[in-house]
Design a protein around this motif. Structure first.
Motif, PDB file in Angstrom:
ATOM      1  N   ARG A 390      -4.823 -65.179  43.611  1.00 48.31           N
ATOM      2  CA  ARG A 390      -3.926 -66.208  43.073  1.00 48.31           C
ATOM      3  C   ARG A 390      -2.476 -65.922  43.418  1.00 48.31           C
ATOM      4  O   ARG A 390      -1.714 -66.822  43.753  1.00 48.31           O
ATOM      5  N   PRO A 394       0.538 -68.290  47.524  1.00 43.66           N
ATOM      6  CA  PRO A 394       1.780 -68.943  47.962  1.00 43.66           C
ATOM      7  C   PRO A 394       2.418 -68.238  49.148  1.00 43.66           C
ATOM      8  O   PRO A 394       2.910 -68.892  50.069  1.00 43.66           O
ATOM      9  N   ALA A 397       0.534 -69.287  52.132  1.00 40.62           N
ATOM     10  CA  ALA A 397       0.839 -70.677  52.489  1.00 40.62           C
ATOM     11  C   ALA A 397       2.204 -70.766  53.159  1.00 40.62           C
ATOM     12  O   ALA A 397       2.384 -71.473  54.148  1.00 40.62           O
ATOM     13  N   GLY A 401       1.110 -71.451  56.620  1.00 42.11           N
ATOM     14  CA  GLY A 401       0.775 -72.861  56.475  1.00 42.11           C
ATOM     15  C   GLY A 401      -0.668 -73.113  56.099  1.00 42.11           C
ATOM     16  O   GLY A 401      -1.115 -74.253  56.104  1.00 42.11           O
ATOM     17  N   VAL A 402      -1.411 -72.045  55.776  1.00 38.09           N
ATOM     18  CA  VAL A 402      -2.793 -72.252  55.345  1.00 38.09           C
ATOM     19  C   VAL A 402      -2.776 -72.692  53.882  1.00 38.09           C
ATOM     20  O   VAL A 402      -2.153 -72.037  53.056  1.00 38.09           O
ATOM     21  N   PRO A 403      -3.436 -73.789  53.543  1.00 32.49           N
ATOM     22  CA  PRO A 403      -3.372 -74.258  52.147  1.00 32.49           C
ATOM     23  C   PRO A 403      -3.991 -73.256  51.183  1.00 32.49           C
ATOM     24  O   PRO A 403      -5.002 -72.631  51.499  1.00 32.49           O
ATOM     25  N   ILE A 404      -3.387 -73.115  50.000  1.00 33.16           N
ATOM     26  CA  ILE A 404      -3.890 -72.121  49.049  1.00 33.16           C
ATOM     27  C   ILE A 404      -5.239 -72.508  48.480  1.00 33.16           C
ATOM     28  O   ILE A 404      -5.922 -71.683  47.893  1.00 33.16           O
ATOM     29  N   ASP A 405      -5.654 -73.750  48.691  1.00 36.64           N
ATOM     30  CA  ASP A 405      -6.976 -74.144  48.201  1.00 36.64           C
ATOM     31  C   ASP A 405      -8.079 -73.325  48.865  1.00 36.64           C
ATOM     32  O   ASP A 405      -9.168 -73.185  48.330  1.00 36.64           O
TER      33      ASP A 405
ATOM     34  N   THR C  39       0.556 -79.110  54.615  1.00 36.00           N
ATOM     35  CA  THR C  39       1.479 -77.998  54.605  1.00 36.00           C
ATOM     36  C   THR C  39       2.517 -78.251  55.682  1.00 36.00           C
ATOM     37  O   THR C  39       2.253 -78.910  56.666  1.00 36.00           O
ATOM     38  N   LEU C  91       5.568 -75.408  48.718  1.00 31.73           N
ATOM     39  CA  LEU C  91       4.570 -74.622  48.001  1.00 31.73           C
ATOM     40  C   LEU C  91       3.980 -75.475  46.886  1.00 31.73           C
ATOM     41  O   LEU C  91       4.701 -76.183  46.190  1.00 31.73           O
ATOM     42  N   LEU C 105      10.025 -67.375  45.413  1.00 34.80           N
ATOM     43  CA  LEU C 105       9.515 -67.105  46.746  1.00 34.80           C
ATOM     44  C   LEU C 105      10.314 -67.883  47.792  1.00 34.80           C
ATOM     45  O   LEU C 105      10.661 -67.347  48.850  1.00 34.80           O
TER      46      LEU C 105
END
Lengths: 447, 500, 379
Positions: A390, A394, A397, A401-405, C39, C91, C105
């Motif tokens: 978790r 961020p 991401a 640029g990889v989504p946190i999903d 993103t 984000l 961040l």
């Protein structure tokens, strides 16, 4: 019986890993080699003692599940990139290599995002600049911060599972706990430590109350706790919302469902007084709670009753234990721990309450209890993993640029692999010892 | 030779389950495999049926060495298994159950040819006298018939080596007799039969040869005409065995347990125990006989506080019993429940934890809140020695012990404290000879020490062997009480059938 | 034992490879830009200019909401295209505690302008603006009184556009009944509904008709209004509720429904489309964005949308920061400055008569010049 092959295999693997590392990322290869050697030494040392072997055996399933989840997550990351399909026909090897590079980058950024960059940390420590140290240590602080409520809620669910009660109401218990704690934090005028202690106690009380209801319903009427706890989750959300929109929690003239901030005296103190570091005393409380839970389950007569009722309620009844009382008490303890999770979150992290206080800690808690084999120590380790995912998200991401999903996806895969030990066994061709307490054992042993 | 196992060896972690086991069986022959629980019989059969692979040794079928990678290959070699627990789908009819997995199909679409399958089942059923209706639903069939469906399944797959694992364990004496007729007719038709059992009288009755296993090794092979039950028992257990308990006459003391006009309802609210009167004196064993399902379970549950008393009274030493198990246990009542793993033990708990399952909250195991594991460990270590519980350690999961040792854990727990009344329900169900002897001896010792003992059992042999007085329960009532001297098999049998 | 150790070693190796890679990645800048709207990686325009990094923290609703968050991101992208920003990042937040850490961040990452979204981030944005006085912040749908020196609060007078929608709906409705419901009973929601009510009332007075509104009655003299709202545990994504509530309104005779509940409204669109399939002439009004464009598949039911032009406001705030300003004022989107408005009627323009259209224009002019106030038509 086979020390030598262990060593040989480990060294071969180290060299392979080292080779890869050198090839792709020249400058960091020494770290890879160093950590690799440490892990090999640790495994070798552990496999020398019986206890260590038991530990390694117990770790096999979770470790393999985690590795598998990350591999599948990486494949999905590659396949979800539309460019991959258009370029693959033209240059399969190059495309695959760059996709693998992207996965490696993402996971690398995840680890750095969750643990920090060793280089930056040492530079910052050397500089002695508080601001720099804070920024460098921020990732690990955020990991511990995210871990705190996960440990507490996970312990709560684990206690219930061990006692044979399927408490899936941790989410609601957590919210009621947070609500009680916030109310005390806002309205009860007390000095310093008394205020925060009372607020924590109120959080425990709120969660325990929300656990007591399904407990007593099951003990008295046989109402199934899965149904009642799900319903109580919904009720908790409504109650919380109603109070957030009423003068009980809403600031005067407020229009949105956000509570007043709690008094400074009710805030959990920070562990490190450095800029950007939010990790607070809740982490220590969570670890103490883990130790206390372990003591409760394995060193007290009540814990004995909980475990007996969890494994065989009929035999527990024959032996004179009171099934109803055990269920109620287990639910109270379980709810209390979940309530403490909510209290820690509002008293330590946000300092106010809103409907989005929990991103589903109570649901994660179910996964954590299973992943941790319903052992307090296991729950702590599992919570650290989830907390790191978790907290590192961020950063990942932002950097790649990889989504946190993707991380929610990976956590779900971990649970899936843990829940399907046979699958892991088939993939890796290993024998697994049970991590869950109630797995069938071999039938025949000598008389 | 139709089938030969040569030097089969199988090692499990910490256990050598089969140690160079060699057996052989020919067409038309009935080989009995005799051994106590844990002797390695089931492991051997799992190897034969392709579930396990041996570490060493070979399986020779028709003089050709074979190695089975999975059960399908074993079936193809003609080996059919009838397991102790049936592998049948309750809502299928007999034809579907028998053909399941090897359906006869016709046409390009693979339509199941049910009529052809049904005809073959009828034919097999008639040839071997199985008497099975091909259209009956499995769930409607009695246990004995279900077992014959399993045999049909094997025959349908052209098995001519039939392995029966403890086939009589689930049958009434009468059903067992019927099974034996079928087994003989199969043998006559040329089937090779391996009959696994731990019951001495059965193997003597049915087998052509008897191979005895002990601790994973073959002890010897004998033919029934040249041996006796006592000799077989000695081979099985490894020492002389007392097949009947030796005991002195009862020294009857004052009344301990008084049951007066007891009435109890079952879970559905039906009255299943009706006006039951019974007294048990100190120093005597009262054995209650009866066919399963005549209210014994509810009777014992009421006595031990697990079921509410509807009417009447139960008193111990003249005091009415309290309504909860712990209160009753505190009066000095020990209870051996009828189903070990369901009611008596917590699987997943260690031997030590199970040993204190009813006393964990008392000194010295507990001082209020804390649970003293060291005190438990030392008490359990002593009990393991005193009661000869064979376990790798006191930290072993009780579920991994053999049935006999599990029962010893319960007996150790219940007899390990001061008791004045023992209520034992089916105390030796499913146990081997050695364990039965041990449990019976312990019960008689208690009686001789002046304890009142109530045994409820559906095994007539046990009732007759132990009871100083034999009571017979029929339809919720005690229909007769006979002193041991008058309690003959015939008299008791008639009472069990409801004939007064 | 043997295979287990080997496997653990393998797992460890895999982890270490990734770690090593990660180390590399953190020092070397990301070079491969990635496609995809969810993103926003580094994108550098061709011509060289002073670098300016604009960043976004979404609320827990996240991207893909076709509302606040997506529109705010569009504002960032527009600013990038227009050259006010040379780099944009965003984000997503998953819980309350993420707001602070995500802002931190981005600050650490060197963002010079940070946009936040929604009332949930009101306090934390103020706090972080206080900690980072050299960074310009803007916050969508929230305003401070008094304004903060380095924050631009972006709010919208949705009741103005809502009044136009009410006037339009009253003119289009054949049955003389309009329905509405909200997500939560909070002002950002009820403002729309107040405007709708006022527009209907104005129409009735002007034309002498008796069009009525179901689902909302504004409060008078500071009291809270009363109306229909979605279940509070899932106010913004409860399509089942949106569907059932629309059917209930249709049952009661309404032929136009305004859902003010984010994704819940999709359920209402579905119900309307279904009713159209059964031959009924029913319509819905969108909110926040032009939902004719953002909710494809429902072109036949969306009469118009009450738009907040969030992207423009966000891009303007970035421009302000780029030009050296920090904030200190609240931006209120009105009909006058084009910050709110009605979306085009698209496929349904034939429903709007020339008379109705000119009436709408007249009302708009009166609201802009102040001669008609929404507050005067709330009772």
């Amino acid at each position: 019986m086979s020390r030598l092959p262990i060593g040989v295999a480990s060294i071969i693997w180290s060299l392979v890993a080292f080779g890869f590392a050198v090839q792709f990322f020249l400058e960091k290869a020494y770290i890879a080699l160093g950590v690799e050697i440490l892990i090999v030494i640790a495994i070798a040392v552990l496999s020398r003692s019986a206890g260590g072997r038991t530990f390694l055996n117990r770790m096999k399933l979770p470790v393999l599940a985690i590795v598998s989840a990350f591999i599948v997550g990486g494949i999905v990351l590659i396949l979800s990139d539309l460019e991959f399909y258009t370029k693959f026909g033209l240059d399969p090897i190059g495309t695959l290599a760059s996709s693998l590079g992207r996965v490696a980058e993402a996971y690398g950024a995840l680890i750095v995002g969750a643990l920090g960059d060793p280089g930056k940390i040492s530079t910052a420590l050397a500089s002695g600049n508080a601001n720099k140290i804070g920024i460098a240590l921020r990732p690990i602080s955020e990991t511990f911060l995210a871990t705190t409520p996960l440990i507490l809620a996970g312990l709560g669910v684990a206690v219930a599972f061990r006692s044979g009660v399927f408490n899936i109401g941790a989410e609601g218990q957590l919210k009621i706990g947070a609500m009680f704690a916030v109310w005390v934090g806002i309205w009860v005028p007390l000095p310093g430590p008394f205020h925060v202690l009372l607020a924590l106690a109120a959080g425990i009380l709120g969660g325990a109350l929300w656990g007591f209801i399904p407990g007593i319903l099951k003990a008295r009427t046989g109402a199934h706790e899965v149904i009642t706890t799900i319903m109580l989750n919904a009720i908790a959300q409504q109650v919380m919302l109603a109070l957030l929109l009423s003068p009980v929690l809403q600031p005067p003239g407020g229009t949105t469902p956000i509570s007043m901030p709690i008094e400074a005296s009710a805030q959990l103190p920070l562990l490190l007084d450095l800029p950007k570091l939010r990790v607070h005393l809740g982490l220590v409380i969570a670890l103490l709670a883990a130790a206390w839970t372990s003591w409760l389950m394995f060193r007290t007569t009540k814990g004995f009753e909980f475990r007996a009722a969890g494994l065989n309620p009929r035999a527990a009844g024959y032996a004179g234990m009171h099934a109803g009382r055990t269920i109620v008490l287990a639910m109270v303890v379980s709810g209390g721990l979940a309530g403490l999770a909510g209290a820690s979150e509002v008293l330590g992290t946000t300092h106010y309450l809103s409907p989005t206080i929990s991103p589903g800690y109570g649901w994660d808690a179910i996964s954590l209890a299973l992943l941790g084999g319903t052992r307090p120590g296991g729950v702590v380790v599992a919570a650290l993993l989830f907390g790191a995912l978790r907290a590192g998200g961020p950063g990942m991401a932002l950097a790649t640029g990889v989504p946190i999903d993707l991380l929610a996806f990976i956590s779900a895969l971990v649970i899936m692999f843990v829940a399907a030990p046979r699958l892991v066994r088939e993939i890796y061709r290993v024998k697994l010892t049970a991590t869950a307490p109630s797995t069938p054992r071999p039938q025949e042993t000598p008389t | 030779m139709r089938l030969r196992l040569n030097g089969i060896t199988k090692q499990f972690p910490g256990v050598l389950a089969n140690d160079h086991v060699s057996i052989e069986v020919d067409r038309g022959e009935i080989l009995a495999l005799l051994g106590e629980n844990g002797a390695g019989k089931t492991t051997l059969m799992n190897i034969l049926s392709g579930l396990y692979r041996p570490d060493a040794g070979e399986i020779v079928v028709d003089d050709t060495p074979r190695s089975f990678r999975d059960p399908a290959e074993a079936i193809a070699a003609g080996i059919g298994m009838v397991h102790q627990h049936f592998m049948l789908v309750p809502i299928f009819d007999v034809t579907d159950s028998v053909t399941l997995g090897s359906e006869v199909t016709r046409g390009p679409l693979g339509v199941i040819d049910r009529p052809a399958a049904r005809a073959r089942i009828v034919e097999l059923s008639e040839t071997y006298g199985l008497d099975v209706d091909p259209d009956a639903m499995i769930e409607d069939l009695p246990v004995g018939v279900r077992q014959r469906v399993e045999i049909l399944k094997a025959l349908y797959r052209h098995s001519d080596i039939l392995v029966l694992d403890e086939p009589s364990a689930v049958l009434t004496p009468q059903e067992t007799d019927e099974l034996f007729v079928i087994i003989r007719s199969l043998a006559k038709a040329g089937t090779a039969i391996i009959f696994i059992s731990h019951k001495l009288n059965e193997v003597l009755e049915i087998a052509d040869r008897i191979t005895v296993l002990r601790l994973g090794k073959v002890v010897g092979t004998v033919i029934p005409a040249e041996t006796t039950q006592a000799a077989l028992a000695e081979m099985m257990v490894g020492r002389q065995v007392q097949l009947t308990v030796e005991r002195k006459d009862a020294a009857r003391g004052p009344v301990v347990l008084t049951v007066d006009k007891l009435q109890v309802r079952d879970d559905r609210g039906e009255i299943t125990v009706k006006h039951l009167d019974l007294e048990v004196h100190a120093g005597e064993i009262v054995a209650v006989a009866g066919v399963q399902g005549n209210g014994q379970t509810e009777f014992v549950e009421a006595l031990t506080g697990l079921r509410a008393i509807d009417a009447g009274t139960v008193s111990v030493d003249g005091k009415a019993i309290p309504g909860d198990p712990r209160g009753i246990a505190d009066l000095g009542v020990a209870h051996i429940p009828e189903d070990r793993l369901r009611d008596g033990l917590v699987r997943g708990f260690t031997v030590a934890e199970n040993y204190v399952l009813d006393a964990y909250h008392r000194e010295p195991y507990s001082s209020g809140i804390r649970f003293h594991r060291d005190a438990v460990a030392s008490a359990a270590t002593k009990a393991v020695a005193d009661f000869d519980i064979r376990t790798p350690s006191i930290s072993t999961d009780v579920g991994s012990l053999s049935g006999g040792n599990q029962q010893k854990v319960i007996v150790a727990r219940e007899f390990g404290r001061e008791v004045k009344l023992v209520i034992a329900s089916q105390p030796t169900r499913g146990l081997d000879v050695g364990s039965i002897e041990y449990i019976h001896r312990r019960i008689v010792e208690q009686r001789d020490a002046g304890v009142a003992i109530l045994i409820v059992s559906t095994e007539l042999d046990e009732v007759l062997a132990l009871g100083d007085r034999v009571a017979v329960m029929y339809d919720g009532e005690i229909v007769g009480i006979l002193p041991a001297a008058e309690a003959t098999r015939e008299k008791v049998g008639l009472l069990m059938g409801g004939v007064r | 034992m043997r295979s287990s150790s080997r496997l653990l070693a393998l797992g460890a190796s895999a982890a270490i490879i990734f770690a090593a890679c990660g180390g590399g990645a953190s020092t070397a800048p990301t070079t491969a830009p990635t496609e995809g709207a969810s993103t926003a990686p580094t994108e550098t325009p061709v011509e060289s200019m002073a670098p300016f990094k604009a960043c976004l923290v979404t609320d827990t609703g996240g991207l893909g909401d076709k509302g606040f968050n997506d529109n705010a991101l569009k504002g960032l992208k527009d600013a990038l295209a227009a050259g006010y920003a040379t780099e944009i990042k965003n984000l997503e937040s998953k819980k309350d505690a993420d707001y602070a850490s995500n802002i931190d961040l981005l600050v650490t990452d060197g963002c010079q302008q940070i946009t936040t979204v929604g009332f949930n981030m009101g306090d934390i944005t103020a706090t972080k603006a206080g900690e980072n006085t050299d960074i310009a912040f803007s916050i969508v749908d929230y305003a401070y009184d008094p304004a903060i020196a380095n924050v631009t609060g972006i709010v919208f007078a949705t009741e103005q556009a809502g009044m136009l929608a009410g006037y339009l709906a009253a003119g289009v409705s054949a049955t003389g009944k309009i329905g509405t419901y909200g997500g939560l009973p909070i002002p950002p929601v009820t403002d729309f509904m107040d405007g709708l009510y006022a527009g209907i009332k104005y129409y009735n007075q002007e034309k002498g008709t008796n069009v009525s509104l179901l689902g909302w009655t504004p409060g008078v003299g500071g009291a809270a209004g009363t109306g229909v709202f979605a279940p509070a545990d899932n106010p913004w994504g409860n399509t089942d509720f949106g569907n059932n509530q629309a059917k209930a309104f249709f049952q009661e005779g309404a032929d136009i429904v305004l859902p003010v509940a984010g994704g819940t409204g999709i359920g209402t669109f579905t119900a309307a489309k279904q009713a159209q399939g059964e031959g009924k002439k029913v319509y819905a009004i969108g909110v926040d964005t032009d939902q004719y464009l953002t909710a494809p598949g429902f072109e036949s039911v969306i009469l118009t949308s009450i738009q907040k032009i969030i992207d423009k406001a966000v891009a303007d705030a970035i421009k302000l920061a780029h030009d050296g300003g920090l904030g200190g004022t609240n931006y209120v989107g009105t009909l006058e400055n084009g910050g709110v408005g009605l979306a085009p009627f698209h496929d349904l323009s034939n429903l709007v008569s020339a008379d109705l259209s000119s009436g709408l224009d007249a009302l708009k002019a009166k609201i802009i010049d102040g001669s008609v106030k929404v507050a005067d038509y709330k009772s």
